[in-house]
Design an enzyme around this catalytic site. Structure first.
Site, mmCIF file in Angstrom:
data_model
loop_
_atom_site.group_PDB
_atom_site.id
_atom_site.type_symbol
_atom_site.label_atom_id
_atom_site.label_comp_id
_atom_site.label_asym_id
_atom_site.label_seq_id
_atom_site.Cartn_x
_atom_site.Cartn_y
_atom_site.Cartn_z
ATOM 1 N N ARG A 43 0.865 -1.188 0.000
ATOM 2 C CA ARG A 43 0.000 0.000 0.000
ATOM 3 C C ARG A 43 0.891 1.225 0.000
ATOM 4 N NH1 ARG A 43 -2.408 3.388 3.805
ATOM 5 N NH2 ARG A 43 -4.484 4.113 3.240
ATOM 6 N N SER A 112 -12.541 -2.850 1.292
ATOM 7 C CA SER A 112 -12.720 -2.163 2.578
ATOM 8 C C SER A 112 -14.196 -1.871 2.799
ATOM 9 C CB SER A 112 -11.995 -0.806 2.564
ATOM 10 O OG SER A 112 -10.624 -0.995 2.419
ATOM 11 N N LYS A 141 -3.885 6.056 7.941
ATOM 12 C CA LYS A 141 -4.651 6.332 6.725
ATOM 13 C C LYS A 141 -5.069 7.798 6.742
ATOM 14 C CE LYS A 141 -8.832 4.592 4.413
ATOM 15 N NZ LYS A 141 -8.477 4.523 3.017
HETATM 16 N N1 TZP Z 1 -7.685 1.244 6.329
HETATM 17 C C1 TZP Z 1 -8.441 1.485 7.392
HETATM 18 S S1 TZP Z 1 -7.525 1.907 8.737
HETATM 19 C C2 TZP Z 1 -6.075 1.734 7.872
HETATM 20 C C3 TZP Z 1 -6.352 1.373 6.573
HETATM 21 C C4 TZP Z 1 -5.365 1.150 5.510
HETATM 22 C C5 TZP Z 1 -4.745 1.972 8.460
HETATM 23 C C6 TZP Z 1 -4.458 1.107 9.625
HETATM 24 O O1 TZP Z 1 -3.165 1.382 10.114
HETATM 25 P P1 TZP Z 1 -2.755 1.176 11.638
HETATM 26 O O2 TZP Z 1 -1.379 1.794 11.715
HETATM 27 O O3 TZP Z 1 -2.705 -0.299 11.899
HETATM 28 O O4 TZP Z 1 -3.757 1.911 12.462
#
Ligand code: TZP
Ligand code: MG
Length: 213
Positions: A43, A112, A141
């Site tokens: 990603r 998602s 994110k």
């Molecule tokens: N989609 C929803 S939350 C997220 C993504 C890609 C990021 C989650 O990252 P982290 O650091 O585990 O909170």
């Protein structure tokens, strides 16, 4: 005949250059895989297609070395070009049916979701798994929607049979809250990628919470 891989249980790791700071993506990805993670998603929101293709190609090679599943976020053409096992898309991407037409029957499509309606629609449209989140606050994110909390996670666990990955703000200290609901697949980004010792924390989480995987 469909010959699609079922996404493995345990930690679902996702790369992130922001959390990784100065770490090299291949180095921390190798640590994650060496510690025993069986699925890695590439990603990257800020690089151009050529750079993403080159990184994804190297990660495809690396995941093969470890027998791990490799998923590319967002970009269907990169997923195809590097022979990834699948893609992960969001609510604003192409409809799942169209992605299926492009990728064919054998690739994994993850979507998602943030609500029961989105989850049901993804399952009915042929997604192989759904992301469920963000459960907790996350800084990883940037365009993140509001947290869905444990309630939506509980809904999916009780009512849907599609495999799902809990995501968003999941750390060592709150992991049990997610596992107690029944979640079998847990996405972790900053907790692993941003750790001082990615290998050690990943190994530790696996031996304490997923010893049989
Ligand atoms: N989609 C929803 S939350 C997220 C993504 C890609 C990021 C989650 O990252 P982290 O650091 O585990 O909170
Ligand atoms: Mg996306």
């Amino acid at each position: 005949m469909r010959n699609r891989i079922i996404i493995p249980e345990g930690i679902y790791a996702i790369t992130d250059s922001k959390s990784g700071k100065n770490k090299n993506i291949l180095d921390y990805s190798r640590e994650i895989l060496e510690a025993g993670v069986k699925i890695l998603q590439y990603r990257e929101k800020k690089k151009n297609t050529k750079e993403k293709y080159q990184e994804a190609l190297l990660l495809r090679k690396l995941t093969r070395e470890f027998g791990a599943v490799f998923i590319v976020n967002d970009d269907i053409s990169i997923a195809l070009a590097v022979e990834a096992d699948g893609v992960h898309i969001g609510q604003d991407d192409l409809p799942i049916e169209e992605v299926r037409k492009i990728l064919g029957e054998h690739k994994i499509i993850g979507v998602s979701t943030h609500s029961p309606e989105q989850a049901k629609k993804a399952a009915d449209s042929g997604a192989d798994y759904i992301g469920v989140g963000p459960i907790f606050d996350t800084e990883t994110k940037e365009d993140v929607c509001s947290t869905v909390g444990l309630e939506y996670l509980e809904y999916v666990e009780k009512n849907l049979s599609i495999p799902y990955v809990a995501i968003g703000g999941i750390k060592t200290h709150n992991l049990n809250e997610i596992l107690n609901v029944g979640a079998k697949r847990i996405a972790m980004v900053s907790e692993l990628v941003g750790a001082k010792d990615t290998y050690a924390i990943t190994k530790d989480i696996i031996s304490s919470h997923f010893p049989l995987n």
